[in-house]
Write a protein that holds these residues in place. Sequence first.
Motif, mmCIF file in Angstrom:
data_model
loop_
_atom_site.group_PDB
_atom_site.id
_atom_site.type_symbol
_atom_site.label_atom_id
_atom_site.label_comp_id
_atom_site.label_asym_id
_atom_site.label_seq_id
_atom_site.Cartn_x
_atom_site.Cartn_y
_atom_site.Cartn_z
ATOM 1 N N ARG A 2 2.682 -34.137 -7.255
ATOM 2 C CA ARG A 2 3.810 -33.243 -7.481
ATOM 3 C C ARG A 2 5.081 -34.022 -7.847
ATOM 4 O O ARG A 2 6.074 -33.433 -8.248
ATOM 5 C CB ARG A 2 4.068 -32.379 -6.234
ATOM 6 C CG ARG A 2 2.941 -31.409 -5.927
ATOM 7 C CD ARG A 2 3.437 -30.225 -5.096
ATOM 8 N NE ARG A 2 3.912 -30.647 -3.793
ATOM 9 C CZ ARG A 2 3.141 -30.777 -2.712
ATOM 10 N NH1 ARG A 2 1.840 -30.521 -2.807
ATOM 11 N NH2 ARG A 2 3.632 -31.149 -1.565
ATOM 12 N N HIS A 3 5.035 -35.335 -7.674
ATOM 13 C CA HIS A 3 6.203 -36.176 -7.962
ATOM 14 C C HIS A 3 5.956 -37.180 -9.089
ATOM 15 O O HIS A 3 6.920 -37.703 -9.663
ATOM 16 C CB HIS A 3 6.608 -36.951 -6.699
ATOM 17 C CG HIS A 3 6.975 -36.069 -5.552
ATOM 18 N ND1 HIS A 3 8.241 -35.551 -5.378
ATOM 19 C CD2 HIS A 3 6.235 -35.597 -4.510
ATOM 20 C CE1 HIS A 3 8.279 -34.807 -4.276
ATOM 21 N NE2 HIS A 3 7.073 -34.828 -3.730
ATOM 22 N N GLN A 15 -2.392 -31.966 3.530
ATOM 23 C CA GLN A 15 -2.648 -32.330 2.137
ATOM 24 C C GLN A 15 -3.227 -33.740 2.043
ATOM 25 O O GLN A 15 -3.113 -34.538 2.964
ATOM 26 C CB GLN A 15 -1.341 -32.320 1.329
ATOM 27 C CG GLN A 15 -0.567 -31.022 1.348
ATOM 28 C CD GLN A 15 0.738 -31.185 0.594
ATOM 29 O OE1 GLN A 15 0.746 -31.420 -0.610
ATOM 30 N NE2 GLN A 15 1.844 -31.074 1.310
ATOM 31 N N LEU A 48 8.230 -38.532 2.728
ATOM 32 C CA LEU A 48 7.413 -37.461 2.161
ATOM 33 C C LEU A 48 6.090 -37.332 2.906
ATOM 34 O O LEU A 48 5.622 -36.218 3.202
ATOM 35 C CB LEU A 48 7.148 -37.729 0.676
ATOM 36 C CG LEU A 48 8.346 -37.668 -0.282
ATOM 37 C CD1 LEU A 48 7.913 -38.074 -1.690
ATOM 38 C CD2 LEU A 48 8.943 -36.268 -0.293
ATOM 39 N N LEU A 49 5.469 -38.459 3.236
ATOM 40 C CA LEU A 49 4.181 -38.435 3.930
ATOM 41 C C LEU A 49 4.323 -37.951 5.370
ATOM 42 O O LEU A 49 3.382 -37.347 5.926
ATOM 43 C CB LEU A 49 3.563 -39.834 3.913
ATOM 44 C CG LEU A 49 3.158 -40.388 2.543
ATOM 45 C CD1 LEU A 49 2.791 -41.861 2.658
ATOM 46 C CD2 LEU A 49 1.993 -39.592 1.967
ATOM 47 N N ALA A 64 3.229 -31.811 5.216
ATOM 48 C CA ALA A 64 2.397 -32.668 4.381
ATOM 49 C C ALA A 64 1.059 -33.009 5.019
ATOM 50 O O ALA A 64 0.127 -33.441 4.332
ATOM 51 C CB ALA A 64 3.142 -33.954 4.055
ATOM 52 N N LEU A 77 -0.173 -34.695 -2.759
ATOM 53 C CA LEU A 77 1.273 -34.759 -2.522
ATOM 54 C C LEU A 77 1.970 -35.522 -3.647
ATOM 55 O O LEU A 77 2.964 -35.055 -4.218
ATOM 56 C CB LEU A 77 1.544 -35.437 -1.187
ATOM 57 C CG LEU A 77 3.024 -35.690 -0.852
ATOM 58 C CD1 LEU A 77 3.779 -34.377 -0.697
ATOM 59 C CD2 LEU A 77 3.153 -36.533 0.414
#
Length: 428
Positions: free
Chosen positions: A318-319, A310, A301-302, A307, A315
């Motif tokens: 959102r999870h 952000q 994800l990172l 990304a 980030l």
Amino acid sequence: MCAVQGSSAGREGLSNSRGECRTNTAARADVIILGAGASGLFCAREAAGRGLRVLLLERAAVPGRKLAVSGGGKANFTNRTVSPQDYYCCQGREFCGPALASFTPEDMLRLMRGWNLPVEERAHGQLFLTVPAQRLVQALVRDCRERGCRLLCDAPASGVRVADECFQVEAGGKLWHGKALVLALGSPAWPQVGGSGMGYRLAQSLGHTVIAPRPALAPLRLSADDAADAALLELAGVSLPVRISLPDMAYGNGAACGWDDDLLFTHEGLSGPAALKASLFWREGATLRVDFLPGQNVETLLDAPQAGRQSARALLSRHLPQRLADALLPAALARRKIAELSRSARRGIAAAVQARDLRPSGTAGLKKAEVCAGGVDTCEIDPHSMRSLLLPNLHIIGELLDVTGLLGGYNLHWAWASGMAAGRNILK
């Protein structure tokens, strides 16, 4: 390996396992069962169905108190899949195998259909009633009485001895005599609904070994003195699915000891199904590892191209619940743009979210524990009949034994299976 030798405790006068008790008929039974909980009622139902004269003695004012409030009042009465791997037993979970094989979840479902009790399946194969659990208690009591079982409440057992070829039980101000005795008195867990240590004391008085009980399926406490854990104590009310594990322990055939389920933060620490399951295996000083994003890869994800502009905080929010993200992220990295973070910094963020190590200070204790781990040593019990290997015609069943299941219907199923195994084999 269990090594059991015969015990002389309480044997005097018990030379003939089918000998008649020398007392008046009114106070005599073929089998006396102490405890009208799930396992005791089930055992009584089966034994009475075989034509035995059954006396069921319950110390509370009503039978089945714990069963009536289990599963939030809807009785998580079994699980779609049940095997010895779902249980903890100090001497080895293979002890559970014969009883579980002889009474399966489908067997219990057939009984539910016969009692016209509607059921539903929930997550992880858990089977619940859709009506109050008290209906199940009523069905069991009705079956017992229709089969001739005598049920007496407000009759706490104060002592047991063996003499004149029978068990003599002091209960409710009377002396009762039976050719066989079943201990189904449960454990000290959940004292609000009748849990006590009486069963352990009676088992020990008859020569049995009791493995020290401890709270199980209980919330876990975190310490405010640990700076890393203290921040999590501010998250009371936050709940989410996680992967929780005990990295220093193995479960089953060498597999990692861990579970995917919901975790709930409380003002004292951790609760919810994930924490309760972990508490069965957790020991003082052991580390818990939590993955707050199971099924995801935080490093991926990172590293995603979109990304970079952000912050890590934006980030992850959102999870994850925002409060949790803020508690997990290192303060120095949370608001920096991801593109500015080094590889080691990204790995640190990923570890904080997906491999967070916690060290509980203890469990919430017996009052909040659903069951106890520990109990009568299974080395001293025949796994096919729950019969004592130390004393003829004594059976020990249910939670009183050192057998504890995971959360999800496994402990009630053990009550049914062990009660059935004893009921089928009393005085055979």
